[in-house]
Design an enzyme around this catalytic site. Sequence first.
Site, PDB file in Angstrom:
ATOM      1  NE  ARG A 130       4.027  -7.925  10.959  1.00 49.91           N
ATOM      2  CZ  ARG A 130       3.221  -6.855   9.963  1.00 49.91           C
ATOM      3  NH1 ARG A 130       2.156  -7.751   9.120  1.00 49.91           N
ATOM      4  NH2 ARG A 130       3.551  -5.777   9.657  1.00 49.91           N
ATOM      5  CE  LYS A 168       3.075   0.109   4.948  1.00 53.50           C
ATOM      6  NZ  LYS A 168       2.504  -0.095   3.437  1.00 53.50           N
ATOM      7  CD  GLU A 209      -3.063   1.006   2.411  1.00 57.45           C
ATOM      8  OE1 GLU A 209      -2.649   0.083   3.286  1.00 57.45           O
ATOM      9  OE2 GLU A 209      -3.499   2.031   2.778  1.00 57.45           O
TER      10      GLU A 209
HETATM   11  P1  ATP Z   1       2.668  -2.213   7.896  1.00 56.77           P
HETATM   12  O1  ATP Z   1       1.869  -2.938   9.021  1.00 56.77           O
HETATM   13  O2  ATP Z   1       4.340  -2.053   8.203  1.00 56.77           O
HETATM   14  O3  ATP Z   1       2.152  -1.005   7.665  1.00 56.77           O
HETATM   15  P2  ATP Z   1       1.554  -3.455   5.681  1.00 56.77           P
HETATM   16  O4  ATP Z   1       1.215  -5.080   6.047  1.00 56.77           O
HETATM   17  O5  ATP Z   1       0.282  -2.664   6.062  1.00 56.77           O
HETATM   18  O6  ATP Z   1       2.558  -3.257   6.576  1.00 56.77           O
HETATM   19  P3  ATP Z   1       1.703  -3.522   3.106  1.00 56.77           P
HETATM   20  O7  ATP Z   1       2.154  -2.289   2.283  1.00 56.77           O
HETATM   21  O8  ATP Z   1       0.113  -3.869   3.087  1.00 56.77           O
HETATM   22  O9  ATP Z   1       2.007  -2.884   4.461  1.00 56.77           O
HETATM   23  O10 ATP Z   1       2.416  -4.658   2.763  1.00 56.77           O
HETATM   24  C1  ATP Z   1       2.785  -5.334   1.471  1.00 56.77           C
HETATM   25  C2  ATP Z   1       3.510  -6.707   1.590  1.00 56.77           C
HETATM   26  O11 ATP Z   1       4.208  -6.730   2.487  1.00 56.77           O
HETATM   27  C3  ATP Z   1       2.164  -7.334   2.400  1.00 56.77           C
HETATM   28  O12 ATP Z   1       1.914  -8.410   1.629  1.00 56.77           O
HETATM   29  C4  ATP Z   1       2.493  -7.651   3.545  1.00 56.77           C
HETATM   30  O13 ATP Z   1       1.952  -9.015   4.194  1.00 56.77           O
HETATM   31  C5  ATP Z   1       3.879  -7.612   3.481  1.00 56.77           C
HETATM   32  N1  ATP Z   1       4.626  -7.426   4.737  1.00 56.77           N
HETATM   33  C6  ATP Z   1       4.336  -6.133   5.327  1.00 56.77           C
HETATM   34  N2  ATP Z   1       5.040  -6.242   6.723  1.00 56.77           N
HETATM   35  C7  ATP Z   1       5.634  -7.356   6.531  1.00 56.77           C
HETATM   36  C8  ATP Z   1       6.661  -7.935   7.680  1.00 56.77           C
HETATM   37  N3  ATP Z   1       7.004  -7.265   8.865  1.00 56.77           N
HETATM   38  N4  ATP Z   1       7.086  -9.081   7.333  1.00 56.77           N
HETATM   39  C9  ATP Z   1       6.846  -9.867   6.288  1.00 56.77           C
HETATM   40  N5  ATP Z   1       6.053  -9.401   5.222  1.00 56.77           N
HETATM   41  C10 ATP Z   1       5.498  -8.159   5.471  1.00 56.77           C
HETATM   42 MG    MG Z   2      -1.553  -3.550   4.738  1.00 53.07          MG
END
Ligand code: ATP
Ligand code: MG
Length: 568
Positions: free
Chosen positions: A275, A285, A51
């Site tokens: 994760r 983020k 995102e």
């Molecule tokens: P955050 O919680 O840091 O905002 P998010 O999951 O909302 O992270 P996205 O931009 O939606 O962020 O993530 C893009 C991809 O990266 C998704 O498939 C998500 O599952 C993966 N991802 C995000 N954080 C992690 C992590 N700590 N370890 C492994 N994969 C991750």
């Molecule tokens: Mg997300």
Amino acid sequence: MLVIYYMFIHIYYLWPTMSEERSLNFIEEIVEEDIRNGKNDGRVLTRFPPEPNGYLHIGHAKSICLNFGLAKKYNGKTNLRFDDTNPVTEDTEYVESIKADVRWLGFDWANELYASDYFDTIYGFALKLIEAGLAYVDDSTAEEIAAQKGTPTEPGVPNQYRSRSVAENLQLFAEMKDGKYPDGAKVLRAKVDLESPNMLMRDPIMYRIKHAHHHRTGDTWCIYPMYDFAHGQSDSIEQITHSICTLEFVPHRAMYDWFIEKLDIFPSHQYEFARLNMTYTVMSKRKLLQLVNEKMVDDWDDPRMPTISGLRRRGYTPHSIRDFCERIGVAKRENMIDVSLLEFCIREDLNKTAWRRMAVLDPVKCVITNFPEGQEEIHFGENNPEVEGGDGGRDIPFSREIWIEREDFMEVAPKKFFRLGPGLMVRLKNAYIIKCEDFVKDADGNITEIHCSYIPESRSGSDTSGINVKGTIHWVSVAHAKTAEVRLYDRLFKVEDPSNEDGDFKEYLNPDSLKVINAYVEPDMVTLATGKAVQFIRKGYFCLDKYSTADKLVFNRTVTLKDGWVKK
Ligand code: ATP
Ligand code: MG
């Protein structure tokens, strides 16, 4: 718990890094099984779906390495898809940074795609479900919807809107799209099962009204699909074969499958892994954005941040990050990785590639009393003794006055102190053996100058002195040294898991995470390229900061030579 981390770390360290030497991870097993069964004609298409609401962090690197790595291994492809269904928090600045970071990590996507490109198609999917009697417009408030949903032990109850006719739903949904209603006035919900043990299946929201400007579609839309009604649909539109996400999406999988089944579209499948969590940092983020907005760090690329851009500015290499992701493997259960494993990976890499130089970080002057004033000599130093042949070398100017490290002198030296003290001898790296004759103190008792004699026959490479000394210290010639600002970084947080402590995570920031000092470095450091790593011998790995100039050198310490936290 700590003990377990360290046990893990030690296993990781011993674990071979070459992918062909390790056994398959559980996702690779699934992919191989699918290929064997001829599923999707053996095709593998993954996607990385960020995102664009912030910069990527090391957790995303894990997901990137996994998605792109699988495709590479099985002759497949990976799409980069921006999951941009939430206009309020998204921005093109983030889109650009994400693309730069993925490329920098060494990956290339087959297609650059945006969930927002599918808004028309997804709208069509919604109409199809309404027409099939599987979606309805609900006028309830968010609170009412939550209350009617029940609890994990109590079933939900239907409200009066659930039985609206298809015609009415079609009309109301069209009006929602046309901007007739304010934010929050109505939502479109899937008619699934209000008694499902999975709370997410109790008629989840598909569309909400949001009169907001979107970074790509502008003001075309005032209704936006929810994650559950956009993600699986986007996967299906692209014919993604393996949609890999993190464990918190396990309960969403039922919804993912339900929509695909009811819409009768390409059957993408979702697989979940744990994760990445890492000690002494935060990895969300939202939290990282708070640190940036509240000026607790320099910016998203502050070298203390766990962001890809922060790690890059700090001097991490793409190779070290990929190696780290490979070593931690793909887990099915939540765990916490010690940041020292990441530090181990960058040391491993830089040890092989970084040129060696000398820098004195806490200088005290040392005068070589029997070396003629005004005279200058050139000594030779290898760039990297780890590389066969030394990887070339450089000239090191030597003169009567040199800077040495304050900690390399002790007025009253203990027995095993193999450095300088009254009467003690030490080797100057790449130069001579010197002997301490005398020293000068100021009124406060601080050492201000050390006087040594040098042994002319002890020159490195042609030593005929017959003298053996145990210690070697680094130095730079006073007349030739360049001054540099050096930034020494430590962990951003004082505690292992700041998100899991009482109160605000920001209370646990480490006040000593940045120390700025002035140092003397070898003269050729003015020609070092930004980002190119250098080892200041005995002191750690460093690189020039992006704001460094020839007039004012600024170094970031990437990592120390040894893990200084083990003994603490
Ligand atoms: P955050 O919680 O840091 O905002 P998010 O999951 O909302 O992270 P996205 O931009 O939606 O962020 O993530 C893009 C991809 O990266 C998704 O498939 C998500 O599952 C993966 N991802 C995000 N954080 C992690 C992590 N700590 N370890 C492994 N994969 C991750
Ligand atoms: Mg997300």
